[in-house]
Write an enzyme that holds these catalytic residues in place. Structure first.
Site, PDB file in Angstrom:
ATOM      1  N   CYS A  55      77.043  15.122  -9.485  1.00  0.00           N
ATOM      2  CA  CYS A  55      76.176  16.269  -9.198  1.00  0.00           C
ATOM      3  C   CYS A  55      76.907  17.604  -9.196  1.00  0.00           C
ATOM      4  CB  CYS A  55      75.476  16.070  -7.853  1.00  0.00           C
ATOM      5  SG  CYS A  55      74.388  14.628  -7.829  1.00  0.00           S
ATOM      6  N   LYS A 121      69.395  13.825   2.099  1.00  0.00           N
ATOM      7  CA  LYS A 121      69.281  12.982   0.906  1.00  0.00           C
ATOM      8  C   LYS A 121      70.327  11.881   1.009  1.00  0.00           C
ATOM      9  CE  LYS A 121      69.453  13.073  -4.157  1.00  0.00           C
ATOM     10  NZ  LYS A 121      69.661  13.930  -5.348  1.00  0.00           N
ATOM     11  N   ARG A 131      67.376   6.925 -12.226  1.00  0.00           N
ATOM     12  CA  ARG A 131      68.683   7.106 -12.868  1.00  0.00           C
ATOM     13  C   ARG A 131      68.728   6.452 -14.241  1.00  0.00           C
ATOM     14  NH1 ARG A 131      72.807   6.310  -7.681  1.00  0.00           N
ATOM     15  NH2 ARG A 131      72.287   8.308  -6.689  1.00  0.00           N
ATOM     16  N   ARG A 143      78.095   8.415  -5.182  1.00  0.00           N
ATOM     17  CA  ARG A 143      77.828   9.752  -4.635  1.00  0.00           C
ATOM     18  C   ARG A 143      77.926   9.792  -3.115  1.00  0.00           C
ATOM     19  NH1 ARG A 143      72.798  10.341  -8.770  1.00  0.00           N
ATOM     20  NH2 ARG A 143      74.021  10.911 -10.606  1.00  0.00           N
ATOM     21  N   LYS A 174      64.865  12.294   1.838  1.00  0.00           N
ATOM     22  CA  LYS A 174      64.759  11.464   0.638  1.00  0.00           C
ATOM     23  C   LYS A 174      65.760  10.313   0.741  1.00  0.00           C
ATOM     24  CE  LYS A 174      65.247  11.683  -4.415  1.00  0.00           C
ATOM     25  NZ  LYS A 174      65.562  12.513  -5.582  1.00  0.00           N
TER      26      LYS A 174
END
Length: 251
Positions: A55, A121, A131, A143, A174
């Protein structure tokens, strides 16, 4: 609508993300021409645009550089708003990104554009179908260094507090269904509108179970989204939105 992009070109820095003629930017303009009244929110992240699937920008090809990534997120946000987006939604989970984006938007005169922060998240296994569709799975590692530990409740609340302090207009949890406790506690912690994202894995489980004849899809969808609302969400992002609207079964 909340727009995500799948570019033709990916590179280490995700440069397609802020291209004025990029896929999301084109999508915004096309939607605006078709439905001027449509409220358009854009996802702001690098994972769909980077060749490595993380990200943000990498240091020595192994670690995400938080501060360098903030500069790119600001460029992406500005490009979306210049194309006509009504709201930006940073989903990257970099520290300080809400404040950085707020400053960038304000400096360009976009003081009226709200920010919806993906505040809590989690590094969830429920993102799998998305994904796969976006080709955004990390090419190495995971991540967990910047998304939330699935076991951690207190840090999620601290992240929400931080985004509120930095100027977020809406905060989000989320995924939704496995984190109803976090939605509830977030709703008690802030007076800002609270969003919850019912993610692709949750959608897929219901769809596959319905296809197998194990459940009544319509009733389960309403029950699951009702649970998210009951837990305290003001806004729900769901892949079932169009199905519900077409069937006119919203309660």
């Amino acid at each position: 609508v909340l727009l995500f992009g799948l570019p033709k070109h990916k590179d280490e820095n995700g440069s397609s993300a802020w291209d004025s003629n990029g896929v999301v930017q084109q999508g915004i303009r096309a939607l605006r021409a078709i439905a001027p009244e449509l409220y358009i929110i854009t996802d702001v992240c690098m994972c769909e645009y980077t060749s490595h699937g993380h990200c943000g920008v990498l240091d020595a090809c192994t670690t995400v550089n938080n501060d360098k990534t903030l500069e790119l997120l600001c460029k992406v946000s500005l490009s979306h708003v210049r194309a006509g987006a009504d709201m930006v939604a940073p989903s990257d989970m970099m520290d300080g990104r809400v404040l950085a984006i707020r400053h960038a938007l304000d400096s360009e005169g976009f003081t009226h554009i709200p920010i919806m922060a993906y505040s809590a998240k989690y590094a969830s296994a429920f993102y799998g179908p998305f994904r796969d569709a976006a080709g955004s799975a990390p090419s190495f590692g995971d991540r967990r260094s910047y998304q939330m530990d699935i076991h951690n409740r207190k840090e999620a609340l601290k992240e929400i507090d931080s985004d509120v302090e930095e100027g977020a207009d809406i905060v989000m949890v989320k995924p939704a269904m496995s984190y109803l406790d976090i939605i509830w506690q977030a709703s008690q912690r802030t007076n800002l509108p609270l969003a919850a994202y019912s993610v692709s894995g949750e959608y897929a489980m219901i769809k596959f179970a319905a296809l197998a004849g194990a459940i009544d899809e319509e009733k389960v969808v309403l029950e699951s989204l009702g649970a998210i609302k009951r837990a305290g969400a003001d806004l729900i992002f769901s892949y079932f939105a169009l199905d519900l609207a077409e069937k006119k079964i919203l309660r």
